[in-house]
Design a protein around this motif. Structure first.
Motif, short mmCIF file in Angstrom:
data_model
loop_
_atom_site.label_atom_id
_atom_site.label_comp_id
_atom_site.label_asym_id
_atom_site.label_seq_id
_atom_site.Cartn_x
_atom_site.Cartn_y
_atom_site.Cartn_z
N ASN A 73 0.82 -1.21 0.00
CA ASN A 73 0.00 0.00 0.00
C ASN A 73 0.85 1.26 0.00
O ASN A 73 0.33 2.35 0.23
N ASP A 74 2.13 1.11 -0.20
CA ASP A 74 3.06 2.21 -0.40
C ASP A 74 3.50 2.89 0.88
O ASP A 74 4.22 3.88 0.83
N ALA A 75 3.01 2.44 2.03
CA ALA A 75 3.49 3.04 3.28
C ALA A 75 4.96 2.69 3.44
O ALA A 75 5.35 1.52 3.42
N GLY A 76 5.79 3.68 3.61
CA GLY A 76 7.22 3.45 3.75
C GLY A 76 7.92 3.21 2.43
O GLY A 76 9.11 2.99 2.40
N ASN A 77 7.18 3.22 1.33
CA ASN A 77 7.78 2.95 0.04
C ASN A 77 7.94 4.24 -0.78
O ASN A 77 7.96 4.23 -1.99
N LYS A 81 12.03 4.26 3.64
CA LYS A 81 12.47 2.95 4.12
C LYS A 81 12.82 2.03 2.95
O LYS A 81 13.90 1.45 2.92
N TYR A 82 11.89 1.87 2.03
CA TYR A 82 12.12 1.00 0.87
C TYR A 82 12.02 1.84 -0.40
O TYR A 82 10.96 1.91 -1.03
N ASP A 83 13.09 2.45 -0.75
CA ASP A 83 13.15 3.29 -1.95
C ASP A 83 12.88 2.42 -3.18
O ASP A 83 13.57 1.43 -3.43
#
Length: 387
Positions: A73-77, A81-83
Motif C-alpha cells: 500500500n506504499d506506506a514506507g515505500n 524505508k524502501y526506496d
C-alpha cells in the motif's frame, strides 16, 4: 718331421673344438624362486552427495511478515524505508524472503534488492553409485497469537494465521565428455516429482525423496564404451578407491525452497500480534542417508526400529531418539523388546519393539533417530511422529 707337424695340427684342432663344446654344455639345470603380493582391493561402491554450503543458505530463510500489506500500500515505500529505485517487493505477497539483487523487468531491468514470498532454492545432489534417501524438514517455533494453517488460501480462517510450505522438485544435469552442458532443470517425474509439503498445525513439514543412482555414459570422443565409475589410486589413503569417471559426469539432484503467506481475510485483527513484534523462528534441516554399511529405520505403525547390516567393523554403540529438547537412550530402554535372532557372530540385524508411550511422546514432533557405530560413523533418520 712333416708327419709330426700334421699330427700336432690335428691334435690342436681337436682341442679347439672340444674347448668350444665345453662352453655349450656348461650348465644343464637350475632353480629360482619368486614371491607374490596383492596389489590391493577396492569396494565397488561410491557414496558422494553434494549438500548446500553456508554461503548458499546464510540468511536464505530470514523473512518479513506484512499481513497489513503496508509495503504494497506504499506506506514506507516513498523513498524513506524502501526506496522503489533500490527495492522490489512482489505487491501481492505478505511474507517476504530476500532473493538477492535481481533485475526488475518493470523498471528497465534495473538491478534491485528483491523480496518475494518464496526463498531462494537450495539443492542436494547425488553423485553416488546407489540411490540416496534425502529428507528436508521444516520446524516453526510457537509464538503467542500466531497459528499455523496448511491452507494457503485461509478459507474460512478468522485467526492470525501463517502458512508455510516446502516446495521441491527434481532435476538432472548432464555433462558429456567432461564438458558441462547447459542445465535444463529437467524434472524427473518418475521418481522426483515437483511437490509441496504444507505445514501442520503444530508447525512442522517434511519432504522425503530418493535420488536415483548416478548413471554415466561416456561419448565416443571421450573414450568410447560406457564408463560409469573407475578405480583410482589415492596416495593419501594409500589405497585404491572407486570414483566417478572423469570422462563423463552428471548430477541428479533435488531443489527445495520455503514459501509463506499471512492470513489477510476481512476481520482478522493482527494489531496485537504485530505490536508484540515476535515471529516464529524457522529451522530448516536437510539430511541424507548413507546407502552403504549399517542402516537404521523406524516403522511407527508397528512400533519397530530396525538396525541392519551390522558387522564386526561397524558394530552397535548406541541408539538415541531426540525431539530437539530431550534425548532418549533407546539402547538403555527397559520397556522395549529386542529381537537379536538375526544377529549372529557380530553381524546382522536387530529389531527393537518399543512401548506405546513412545508414540505419544513423539506425536507431531520433528524427531531424529541416531545410530552410532564402532567405526565412529553415525546413521540418522529424521521424521515427524505420528499421533
Amino acid at each position: 718331421m712333416k708327419n709330426y707337424k700334421k699330427i700336432l695340427a690335428g691334435v690342436l684342432a681337436t682341442s679347439m673344438v672340444l674347448g668350444n663344446s665345453a662352453v655349450v654344455f656348461a650348465d644343464e639345470g637350475g632353480q629360482a624362486k619368486g614371491s607374490g603380493k596383492v596389489e590391493g582391493q577396492v569396494k565397488t561402491e561410491v557414496f558422494s552427495v553434494v549438500l548446500p554450503t553456508e554461503s548458499d543458505y546464510a540468511g536464505a530463510f530470514d523473512y518479513i511478515i506484512d499481513p497489513m500489506q503496508l509495503i504494497a500500500n506504499d506506506a514506507g515505500n516513498n523513498g524513506n524505508k524502501y526506496d522503489k529505485s533500490k527495492y522490489k517487493f512482489e505487491p501481492t505477497d505478505t511474507v517476504f524472503f530476500y532473493n538477492g539483487v535481481q533485475q526488475d523487468a518493470g523498471d528497465s531491468n534495473k538491478e534491485k534488492l528483491t523480496y518475494t514470498g518464496t526463498s531462494n532454492k537450495l539443492a542436494v545432489e547425488n553423485k553416488s553409485s546407489k540411490p540416496v534417501d534425502v529428507t528436508i524438514s521444516l520446524k516453526a517455533s510457537e509464538v503467542e497469537g500466531i497459528t499455523f494453517n496448511s491452507d494457503s488460501t485461509f478459507a474460512s480462517d478468522t485467526n492470525t494465521s501463517l502458512y508455510l510450505g516446502i516446495v521441491g522438485s527434481g532435476y538432472k544435469v548432464e555433462e558429456s565428455g567432461g564438458v558441462a552442458q547447459t542445465p535444463t532443470a529437467e524434472t524427473i517425474t518418475s521418481s522426483l516429482p515437483a511437490n509441496t509439503e504444507k505445514i501442520s498445525t503444530n508447525g512442522t513439514a517434511q519432504v522425503k525423496v530418493q535420488l536415483p543412482e548416478l548413471k554415466l555414459t561416456s561419448t565416443a570422443a571421450a573414450g568410447g564404451s560406457d564408463i560409469a565409475f573407475v578405480t583410482q589410486w589415492n596416495p593419501i589413503r594409500n589405497a585404491y578407491e572407486y570414483v566417478a569417471s572423469a570422462k563423463d559426469k552428471a548430477t541428479i539432484g533435488y531443489e527445495f525452497q520455503v514459501e509463506g503467506k499471512c492470513n489477510t481475510n476481512a476481520g482478522v485483527d493482527w494489531l496485537d500480534v504485530l505490536a508484540a513484534g515476535e515471529t516464529p523462528e524457522l529451522e530448516i534441516m536437510w539430511s541424507i542417508e548413507d546407502p552403504t554399511g549399517a542402516q537404521v529405520e523406524i516403522d511407527q505403525t508397528n512400533k519397530e526400529i530396525t538396525v541392519s547390516d551390522l558387522t564386526p567393523e561397524q558394530g552397535f554403540v548406541s541408539l538415541t531418539l531426540s525431539d530437539g529438547k530431550d534425548t532418549y537412550d533407546v539402547g538403555g530402554a527397559t520397556d522395549s523388546t529386542w529381537d537379536t535372532s538375526g544377529f549372529i557372530d557380530g553381524a546382522g540385524t536387530c529389531v527393537i519393539t518399543y512401548a506405546d508411550w513412545w508414540n505419544d511422546w513423539m506425536a507431531n514432533k520433528l524427531m531424529t533417530l541416531t545410530l552410532t557405530l564402532t567405526d565412529g560413523s553415525t546413521r540418522t533418520e529424521t521424521f515427524i511422529g505420528t499421533p
